[in-house]
Design a protein around this motif. Structure first.
Motif, short mmCIF file in Angstrom:
data_model
loop_
_atom_site.label_atom_id
_atom_site.label_comp_id
_atom_site.label_asym_id
_atom_site.label_seq_id
_atom_site.Cartn_x
_atom_site.Cartn_y
_atom_site.Cartn_z
N PRO A 82 -55.62 -52.00 0.12
CA PRO A 82 -54.92 -51.69 -1.56
C PRO A 82 -56.29 -51.53 -2.56
CG PRO A 82 -54.81 -54.16 -0.68
CD PRO A 82 -55.20 -53.18 -0.04
N ASP A 83 -55.55 -51.28 -3.51
CA ASP A 83 -57.27 -50.57 -4.54
C ASP A 83 -56.54 -51.72 -6.39
OD1 ASP A 83 -54.73 -49.13 -5.37
OD2 ASP A 83 -55.93 -47.17 -5.03
N ALA A 84 -57.07 -51.18 -7.01
CA ALA A 84 -56.31 -51.97 -8.59
C ALA A 84 -55.36 -51.63 -8.80
CB ALA A 84 -57.93 -51.84 -9.62
N ARG A 85 -54.66 -50.17 -8.97
CA ARG A 85 -53.92 -50.29 -9.06
C ARG A 85 -52.69 -51.08 -7.89
NH1 ARG A 85 -54.18 -44.25 -7.19
NH2 ARG A 85 -54.73 -44.77 -5.47
N SER A 86 -53.24 -51.26 -7.29
CA SER A 86 -51.86 -52.01 -6.26
C SER A 86 -52.07 -53.18 -6.98
CB SER A 86 -52.25 -52.77 -5.06
OG SER A 86 -52.95 -51.60 -4.46
N LEU A 87 -52.54 -54.25 -8.37
CA LEU A 87 -52.79 -55.20 -8.82
C LEU A 87 -51.94 -54.56 -9.73
CD1 LEU A 87 -56.09 -57.27 -8.38
CD2 LEU A 87 -54.04 -56.98 -6.95
N THR A 88 -51.79 -53.63 -10.10
CA THR A 88 -51.64 -52.98 -11.45
C THR A 88 -50.04 -53.28 -11.78
OG1 THR A 88 -53.23 -51.80 -12.30
CG2 THR A 88 -50.68 -51.04 -13.51
N ALA A 93 -48.38 -53.44 -4.17
CA ALA A 93 -48.42 -53.99 -4.85
C ALA A 93 -48.18 -55.67 -4.91
CB ALA A 93 -46.58 -54.58 -5.43
N GLU A 94 -49.51 -55.99 -5.56
CA GLU A 94 -49.92 -57.17 -5.80
C GLU A 94 -49.96 -57.78 -6.30
OE1 GLU A 94 -49.63 -60.29 -4.35
OE2 GLU A 94 -50.60 -59.71 -1.73
N ASP A 95 -50.29 -59.38 -6.40
CA ASP A 95 -50.08 -59.91 -7.81
C ASP A 95 -50.49 -61.29 -7.25
OD1 ASP A 95 -50.22 -60.98 -10.63
OD2 ASP A 95 -48.38 -61.58 -10.93
N LEU A 96 -51.78 -61.61 -7.50
CA LEU A 96 -52.60 -62.25 -6.72
C LEU A 96 -53.00 -64.14 -7.57
CD1 LEU A 96 -56.01 -60.38 -5.67
CD2 LEU A 96 -54.18 -60.95 -4.22
N VAL A 97 -52.64 -64.65 -6.51
CA VAL A 97 -52.14 -66.28 -6.93
C VAL A 97 -53.90 -66.24 -7.59
CG1 VAL A 97 -50.84 -67.55 -5.11
CG2 VAL A 97 -53.48 -67.19 -4.66
N LEU A 111 -59.43 -58.24 -6.70
CA LEU A 111 -58.70 -57.32 -5.83
C LEU A 111 -60.10 -57.05 -4.58
CD1 LEU A 111 -58.10 -54.47 -5.28
CD2 LEU A 111 -59.62 -53.97 -6.45
N ASP A 112 -61.45 -58.13 -4.42
CA ASP A 112 -62.16 -58.05 -3.07
C ASP A 112 -61.53 -58.93 -1.81
OD1 ASP A 112 -63.54 -55.77 -4.33
OD2 ASP A 112 -65.17 -57.33 -5.15
N ASP A 113 -61.29 -59.26 -2.75
CA ASP A 113 -60.51 -60.60 -1.39
C ASP A 113 -59.51 -60.36 -1.00
OD1 ASP A 113 -62.57 -62.98 -2.22
OD2 ASP A 113 -61.17 -63.13 -4.04
N LEU A 114 -58.37 -59.20 -2.12
CA LEU A 114 -56.80 -58.61 -1.02
C LEU A 114 -57.39 -57.38 -0.04
CD1 LEU A 114 -54.59 -58.35 -0.76
CD2 LEU A 114 -54.71 -56.90 -3.19
N ALA A 115 -58.69 -56.67 -0.68
CA ALA A 115 -59.44 -55.35 -0.08
C ALA A 115 -59.78 -55.58 1.47
CB ALA A 115 -59.81 -54.85 -0.11
N ALA A 116 -60.28 -57.10 1.43
CA ALA A 116 -60.95 -57.65 2.37
C ALA A 116 -60.28 -58.03 3.67
CB ALA A 116 -62.65 -58.77 2.47
N ILE A 118 -51.24 -65.97 -0.17
CA ILE A 118 -52.08 -65.52 -1.56
C ILE A 118 -51.54 -64.71 -2.96
CG2 ILE A 118 -54.42 -65.56 -0.36
CD1 ILE A 118 -54.57 -62.11 -0.77
N SER A 119 -50.42 -64.33 -2.96
CA SER A 119 -49.75 -63.47 -3.78
C SER A 119 -49.12 -64.77 -4.34
CB SER A 119 -48.92 -62.73 -2.28
OG SER A 119 -47.62 -61.85 -3.60
N GLN A 120 -48.30 -63.61 -5.00
CA GLN A 120 -47.98 -64.65 -6.23
C GLN A 120 -45.76 -63.73 -6.31
OE1 GLN A 120 -48.88 -66.14 -10.50
NE2 GLN A 120 -49.75 -64.47 -10.40
N ILE A 121 -45.71 -62.83 -5.88
CA ILE A 121 -44.62 -62.03 -5.60
C ILE A 121 -44.00 -62.07 -3.67
CG2 ILE A 121 -45.47 -60.62 -8.21
CD1 ILE A 121 -46.71 -58.16 -5.96
#
Length: 367
Positions: A86-92, A122-126, A131-136, A158-161
């Protein structure tokens, strides 16, 4: 038609059977017109296009992989993101999906179209995760050889969705979920890490259906093989293991089969070295199978991801025969650089995005 071309055509027939547009279109007959359409995954654009052609203009959000969203209507909100990391757009994209669900009114109907790839796209983190945590996390998961169930369990933490988190935020009247499965068992709680899963006790009317799966693809590939004159000796979902173990098992079956065809589906795992080369799991398995059938005449094997991509490459997989294994192959396999070797050998399977994603498909034929 050459044997290789014929094997590819049989493979493509399997993939066409689970095309996101056609599968969605067939499933919409009894679905009432929604007030909003959300589509997420690699085939999301194809699925959304089918819904829009069926219902007419409906507010729509599509979250998909780069290059997988041709010819969407201009009113569609499109977010493209990275896969498999994932990248920053995944959080968007994840935030946009959550906000769209939260904004729906009490009497409204949501059509949620879910498919493979959503875990990364697609991700919305807790709170507290970045993003660094998600990518790692995703990089680690992709290199450890875990199966999709174990990988998605870690992603949900680690996800809200994920894991029904998205639809737990819905306060409307009705949800319809249509999903294309890219996981063993076709479990909605595992597809896309459960981004389309229903809450345990939903406070709304809900229906959820699997509209395409690996079994559908294998059935149509088998039918295409029979129409081409091949007796189908095996049709199994047999690829859920380490790629080397799979190569040893089905390689022996293919090597010893009588004239005819074998069809396999599933999703192999690969444990990567610290500095892997080029390729994905299908290219790795393809080269490992080439070793198993080296020197055999009359055998062609096509292996590919049904979405048209294999790991972080533009190839879907490999096309191999008894002559593919050659000098340099052993080294490439050990360095996780199968893609480079197969490319030089002219043995890559390149299809472009297919509009679906139901794990991987192997077609082996022998004359």
């Amino acid at each position: 038609m050459t044997q290789a071309t014929q094997a590819v055509e049989i493979w493509k027939a399997g993939v066409a059977a689970v095309d996101g547009y056609n599968a969605t279109q067939k499933a919409l007959g009894s679905v009432p017109k929604p007030d909003r359409i959300l589509a997420v995954g690699k085939p999301a654009a194809a699925m959304a296009s089918a819904a829009l052609d069926h219902f007419g203009q409906v507010p729509t959000l599509v979250v998909t992989k780069d290059g997988h969203a041709d010819d969407l209507p201009s009113h569609v909100q499109l977010i493209e993101a990275s896969h498999p990391v994932p990248d920053a757009r995944s959080l968007t994209g994840g935030r946009a999906l959550r906000e769209a669900v939260e904004a729906m009114g009490q009497e409204e109907h949501l059509l949620l179209l879910v498919s493979g790839g959503a875990s990364s796209l697609a991700e919305d983190l807790v709170r507290g995760k970045t993003l660094d945590d998600l990518a790692a996390l995703n990089k680690d998961l992709l290199s450890t050889g875990l199966d999709i169930h174990a990988m998605n369990a870690e992603r949900r933490k680690i996800s809200q969705i994920k894991g029904s988190g998205l639809l737990s935020r819905f306060s409307g009247k009705r949800v319809t979920v249509l999903a294309i499965s890219d996981v063993p068992g076709d479990d909605l709680y595992v597809i896309g890490s459960g981004i389309g899963a229903l809450p345990d006790t939903p406070a709304f009317q809900a229906t959820a259906s699997i509209i395409a799966s690996n079994a559908h693809a294998r059935a149509d590939a088998a039918e295409a093989a029979q129409k081409a004159g091949y007796a189908v000796h095996l049709n199994e979902e047999a690829l859920h293991d380490d790629y080397l173990a799979i190569a040893a098992k089905i390689g022996a079956q293919i090597r010893n089969m009588e004239p005819g065809a074998m069809i396999f589906g599933g999703e192999p795992t690969v444990t990567l070295p610290d500095k892997p080369g080029r390729g994905g799991r299908n290219q790795a398995l393809g080269l490992a199978l080439a070793r198993e059938i080296a020197g055999c005449e009359g055998i062609t094997v096509v292996i590919g991801g049904t979405d048209g991509t294999d790991g972080p490459t533009s190839a879907a997989g490999a096309m191999i025969d008894g002559t593919t294994w050659a000098e340099g192959a052993e080294s490439a396999l050990s360095r996780a650089d199968s893609g480079s070797f197969l490319d030089q050998a002219g043995a890559l399977l390149v299809t472009g995005p297919t509009g679906t994603n139901v794990m991987d498909l192997i077609v082996a034929i022998r004359v």
